[in-house]
Design an enzyme around this catalytic site. Structure first.
Site, PDB file in Angstrom:
ATOM      1  NE  ARG A 140      15.513   2.172 136.136  1.00 31.61           N
ATOM      2  CZ  ARG A 140      15.853   3.348 135.610  1.00 31.61           C
ATOM      3  NH1 ARG A 140      16.451   3.391 134.425  1.00 31.61           N
ATOM      4  NH2 ARG A 140      15.609   4.486 136.229  1.00 31.61           N
ATOM      5  CG  HIS A 170      11.682   0.667 132.955  1.00 30.69           C
ATOM      6  ND1 HIS A 170      12.016   1.847 132.330  1.00 30.69           N
ATOM      7  CD2 HIS A 170      10.761   0.072 132.150  1.00 30.69           C
ATOM      8  CE1 HIS A 170      11.331   1.961 131.207  1.00 30.69           C
ATOM      9  NE2 HIS A 170      10.571   0.883 131.072  1.00 30.69           N
ATOM     10  CE  LYS A 223      15.513   7.973 127.310  1.00 27.38           C
ATOM     11  NZ  LYS A 223      14.389   8.212 128.227  1.00 27.38           N
ATOM     12  CB  SER A 282       9.274   5.516 131.786  1.00 21.80           C
ATOM     13  OG  SER A 282      10.544   4.962 131.573  1.00 21.80           O
ATOM     14  CG  ASP A 338      18.316   6.057 133.342  1.00 22.35           C
ATOM     15  OD1 ASP A 338      18.620   7.267 133.258  1.00 22.35           O
ATOM     16  OD2 ASP A 338      17.211   5.619 132.971  1.00 22.35           O
ATOM     17  CG  ASN A 339      19.223   7.160 129.847  1.00 21.47           C
ATOM     18  OD1 ASN A 339      18.491   6.183 130.032  1.00 21.47           O
ATOM     19  ND2 ASN A 339      18.749   8.395 129.832  1.00 21.47           N
ATOM     20  CE  LYS A 357      12.303   4.052 134.278  1.00 20.42           C
ATOM     21  NZ  LYS A 357      12.686   5.072 133.295  1.00 20.42           N
ATOM     22  CG  ASP A 379      14.655   7.762 134.344  1.00 22.50           C
ATOM     23  OD1 ASP A 379      15.222   7.886 133.244  1.00 22.50           O
ATOM     24  OD2 ASP A 379      13.696   6.999 134.515  1.00 22.50           O
ATOM     25  CG  ASP A 380      15.727  10.194 130.809  1.00 16.78           C
ATOM     26  OD1 ASP A 380      16.263   9.077 130.770  1.00 16.78           O
ATOM     27  OD2 ASP A 380      14.679  10.468 130.194  1.00 16.78           O
ATOM     28  CB  CYS A 415      14.614   3.273 130.935  1.00 20.40           C
ATOM     29  SG  CYS A 415      14.283   5.008 130.581  1.00 20.40           S
ATOM     30  CG  HIS A 439      11.745   9.510 132.191  1.00 22.16           C
ATOM     31  ND1 HIS A 439      10.534   9.765 131.579  1.00 22.16           N
ATOM     32  CD2 HIS A 439      12.335   8.532 131.461  1.00 22.16           C
ATOM     33  CE1 HIS A 439      10.409   8.970 130.525  1.00 22.16           C
ATOM     34  NE2 HIS A 439      11.491   8.203 130.428  1.00 22.16           N
TER      35      HIS A 439
END
Length: 490
Positions: A99, A150, A322, A173, A301-302, A148, A55-56, A95, A249
């Site tokens: 996904r 989401h 992001k 998140s 994810d980004n 996660k 994540d991130d 996010c 994240h």
């Protein structure tokens, strides 16, 4: 036509097999075997699949893509034994949308998932969508999700209702709780009106309704150990493990075993624990002699949440991060590993995207694709061959419902749009963000082979390419608006 002059055949050296490993005879033989007959290797077994989704995480946050402030030995080894994808994208740099693209094989706009769903959201993934887990269930796979989710926190949207046999993790998140920086100045009663307590869920049941900071320190380890246990439990049957980590994240948390170990601050400590997690998964596969029959994909994810400064990663040398559809937001450092099938130490520079993972795995395990329209295509040749080309004419980049860019071959065209930026300013410190500035870009064309940072607009030099990409994008957008499907609703 576009595909005849935007997709030139590149020489073999573009895969750039690392010279150190060319000297290793074992690795060289594996490469030759993979090139000669990749489809026949382990043909008598149904391959396992593991997808690790960070994540991130920024493009430059792992060793194989340039990180130097902290070690990532397990990811380094994964790259040495597998393949780097240098031009691998997500559908949207936020996010939930990201996904949705990964798990359905569709642009997130097609399935009605935008932005980041929160505790007050009343929608989620539609029951009519076919997830990657449901593709695997066709062939009798054991399936699990640890991390996660989401894609909706109400029970009808949770993993157990969408093809997964087991689930443990956060429904959204880890900053969606009453300790968010934006509400710390308020009394708890007022905070809870904005952000309720963060729940931890097992299967469909909330097992911890008030996740604490101490609880968050344990998440990376808990997700990992559950994945390891699931692999060992199902080692004699095919399995699919989806491991979408809550880190990196913000807020950042790390277990005691990695606190202060990186000499690069808390972010470095957390990245070292992410690397440890990958090592635990790969070692478990090796120990159980599953490594040559398991495809492992590692991506994010980004890009990095840049206004968090020292608690965010780096997208160097890409532009922005992001929340933008510049490459710093949506191009992710990606690794693929399947010893004996994927050539070791190899590199794929062809554009690819998370929407392609579902149809690729369906091809690999001989499962049927969904009856409804998806956007991804089978890119298995990009995993195994040094000369394969992308089957896509172009990829399309939306933010919200707005088409912001198109990529075809080396070219990327941005349509006029606004975006957030740090404008060269440093981000915040200690988990407290600074404010973004707002900026605008006009119609702009970039050559990503020569200008990876999207700095030099070439639309006036290449008007024909600009026009053709513009027409491609407008036609796709118009069709998508007519054929998109709704998200699930309560």
């Amino acid at each position: 036509m576009l595909h005849t002059w935007l997709w030139p055949i590149r020489a073999f050296q573009e895969t750039q097999i690392n010279e150190r490993h060319m000297k290793n005879l074992h690795h060289l033989l594996l490469s030759l075997l993979a090139l000669v007959a990749p489809a026949s290797i382990h043909a008598d077994k149904t391959p396992n699949v593991v997808v690790i989704f960070i994540d991130d995480m920024g493009y430059a946050d792992i060793g194989p893509f340039g990180a130097k402030a902290y070690p990532t030995p397990h990811l380094d080894r994964m790259a040495e034994e597998g393949r780097k994808f240098t031009d691998f994208y997500v559908t949207q740099a936020v996010c939930s949308a990201s996904r949705a693209g990964l798990l359905t094989g569709c642009y997130n706009v097609r399935v009605g998932i935008h932005g980041a769903l929160g505790p007050k959201s009343s929608h989620g993934i539609n029951a009519n969508e076919v997830t990657l887990a449901e593709i695997c269930k066709q062939k009798g796979y054991a399936t699990s999700c640890y991390g996660k989710w989401h894609l909706g926190h109400h029970e009808k949207f949770l993993p157990m209702q969408h093809g997964f046999d087991d689930y443990f993790g956060l429904p959204y998140s880890n900053d969606m709780w009453p300790y968010h920086p934006g509400v710390l100045h308020l009394p708890m009663k007022e905070r809870l009106k904005k952000w309720p307590h963060l729940p931890l869920i097992e299967k469909n049941r909330v097992i911890n309704p008030k996740v604490t900071a101490k609880d968050q320190e344990l998440l990376t380890t808990q997700y990992t150990e559950r994945a390891v246990s699931f692999i060992e439990k199902n080692k004699d049957k095919p399995f699919f493990v989806y491991l979408p980590h809550s880190m990196v994240h913000v807020p950042l948390y790390v277990s005691d075993k990695f606190k202060g170990k990186s000499k690069a601050g808390l972010f470095g400590d957390v990245m070292m624990e992410v690397d440890w997690s990958v090592g635990r998964i790969l070692e478990t596969l090796r120990k159980n002699k599953l490594d040559k029959n398991t495809l492992v994909i590692f991506t994010s994810d980004n890009g990095p949440w840049l206004n968090y400064g020292d608690h965010a990663g780096s997208a160097t040398p890409l532009r922005e991060g992001k929340g933008t559809m510049f490459d710093g937001g949506c191009r992710e450092s990606t690794l693929a590993w399947m010893p004996g099938t994927i050539p070791p130490g190899s590199v794929c520079k062809e554009p690819a995207m998370t929407i392609d993972i579902l149809p690729t795995i369906a091809h690999l395990i001989k499962a049927k694709l969904p009856r409804h329209r998806i956007d991804g295509k089978n890119i298995w040749p990009l995993f195994t061959s040094n000369k394969a080309k992308s089957p896509h004419e172009a990829y399309y980049f939306f933010y919200g419902n707005q088409l912001q860019a198109v990529r075809a071959g080396k070219w990327k065209l941005h349509f006029p749009h606004g975006y957030r930026t740090m404008g060269g300013r440093p981000g915040g410190k200690g988990g407290i963000p600074t404010n973004y500035s707002q900026a605008k870009i006009g119609l702009s064309l970039f050559d990503l082979e020569k200008d990876i940072g999207e700095t030099t607009d070439l639309k006036d030099e290449f008007p024909e390419i600009t026009e053709e990409l513009s027409n491609l994008g407008k036609a796709f957008h118009a069709n998508l608006q007519k054929t998109k499907r709704p998200s699930g609703r309560l």
